[in-house]
Design an enzyme around this catalytic site. Structure first.
Site, PDB file in Angstrom:
ATOM      1  N   TYR A   1      17.377  15.689  36.753  1.00  0.00           N
ATOM      2  CA  TYR A   1      17.215  16.720  35.724  1.00  0.00           C
ATOM      3  C   TYR A   1      15.756  17.165  35.684  1.00  0.00           C
ATOM      4  O   TYR A   1      15.458  18.362  35.658  1.00  0.00           O
ATOM      5  CB  TYR A   1      17.642  16.154  34.364  1.00  0.00           C
ATOM      6  CG  TYR A   1      17.256  17.002  33.177  1.00  0.00           C
ATOM      7  CD1 TYR A   1      18.060  18.065  32.778  1.00  0.00           C
ATOM      8  CD2 TYR A   1      16.100  16.731  32.443  1.00  0.00           C
ATOM      9  CE1 TYR A   1      17.713  18.846  31.679  1.00  0.00           C
ATOM     10  CE2 TYR A   1      15.752  17.503  31.348  1.00  0.00           C
ATOM     11  CZ  TYR A   1      16.557  18.558  30.969  1.00  0.00           C
ATOM     12  OH  TYR A   1      16.205  19.322  29.895  1.00  0.00           O
TER      13      TYR A   1
ATOM     14  N   SER B   1      10.954  21.718  30.761  1.00  0.00           N
ATOM     15  CA  SER B   1      10.869  20.464  30.014  1.00  0.00           C
ATOM     16  C   SER B   1       9.608  19.733  30.438  1.00  0.00           C
ATOM     17  O   SER B   1       9.138  19.871  31.578  1.00  0.00           O
ATOM     18  CB  SER B   1      12.090  19.583  30.313  1.00  0.00           C
ATOM     19  OG  SER B   1      11.903  18.274  29.810  1.00  0.00           O
TER      20      SER B   1
END
Length: 267
Positions: free
Chosen positions: A172, A159
């Site tokens: 995360y 990501s």
């Protein structure tokens, strides 16, 4: 946006895509399948002991397979929670039993169960983030690697948050940072026969990112922070993944391709 015409770069290839019954994972499975791959899709949701939920999970997988087959794609679906050792093994075993080999593995499964800052995140949440977002990719490849021969490929899905973790999803983001290093390490370990690369998606409107992309003000801020002034699409991520997984990228390994519309993305 008009879809780009695609070729058949995966003719005769077998691809496993985790967390692929919807969102980015489904689009990746669809793209690989449209380019000729036999695709194995799986559900990323945890299988519960309650029969009704179990049936629902099989329904999710079956519907994804039906949608792919309706487009002329050879596909099977297997329920698999990537943090469950037996289900990971079952995913690999059934793929090999059906197709005899594995050419591509796309590790897409991820979780983000908390918006707490790191120093207030419970240990159980830290464990879940690590288990699903990082460790599961390693363990899945431990099972898959013996069946991957010369010319095979792995794509990990990280990501843009791995480059600059946002405070509402900081831990995360840290797990996604770990995948950047894992890509380098696995490329060295699995080469020269298997290439390992990574994509780092920007913000894409999916169920997973709904809490961010459904907020109009936040969405506008994100769009303004990209050079292309828009959010990404699942098809954008699928196209990038297909490129890294195919022979067009045969001299690329250990790299992460940021697919984020020009968002700031460097450590």
């Amino acid at each position: 946006m008009e879809k780009t015409k695609i070729g058949k770069r995966f003719e005769g290839k077998v691809a496993i895509v985790t967390a692929s019954t919807q969102g980015i994972g489904f689009s990746i499975a669809e793209r690989l399948g449209l380019e000729g791959a036999s695709v194995v899709v799986s559900s990323r949701k945890q299988v519960c002991l309650f029969v009704c939920l179990l049936l629902m999970l099989y329904k999710n997988v079956d519907e994804a397979v039906e949608n792919l087959k309706a487009k002329g794609i050879e596909a099977i679906g297997i329920v698999c929670h990537v943090s469950n050792a037996q289900q990971r093994k079952n995913l690999i075993d059934k793929t090999v039993q059906k197709y005899g080999k594995i050419d591509v593995v796309v590790s897409n499964a991820a979780a983000n169960p908390s918006v707490d800052v790191i120093l207030e995140t419970k240990e159980s949440v830290l464990d879940k983030l690590w288990d699903i977002n990082v460790k599961a990719s390693i363990l899945l490849l431990q099972d898959a690697a013996p069946h991957m021969k010369k010319g095979s490929s792995v794509v990990l899905i990280s990501s843009v948050a791995g480059y600059q973790p946002h405070k509402s999803m900081a831990m995360y983001g840290v797990t996604k940072t770990a995948l950047l290093g894992l890509t380098k390490a696995l490329a060295a370990e699995m080469g020269p026969d298997t290439r390992v690369n990574c994509i780092a998606p920007g913000f894409v409107p999916t169920n997973f990112a709904n809490f961010i992309t459904s907020n109009d003000d936040l969405r506008k801020t994100i769009e303004d922070n990209t050079v292309l002034n828009r959010l990404g699409t699942t098809d954008d991520m699928a196209a990038a993944t297909a490129f890294l997984a195919c022979d067009d990228a045969s001299y690329i390994t250990g790299e992460t391709l940021v697919v984020a519309g020009g968002m700031p993305s460097r450590l």
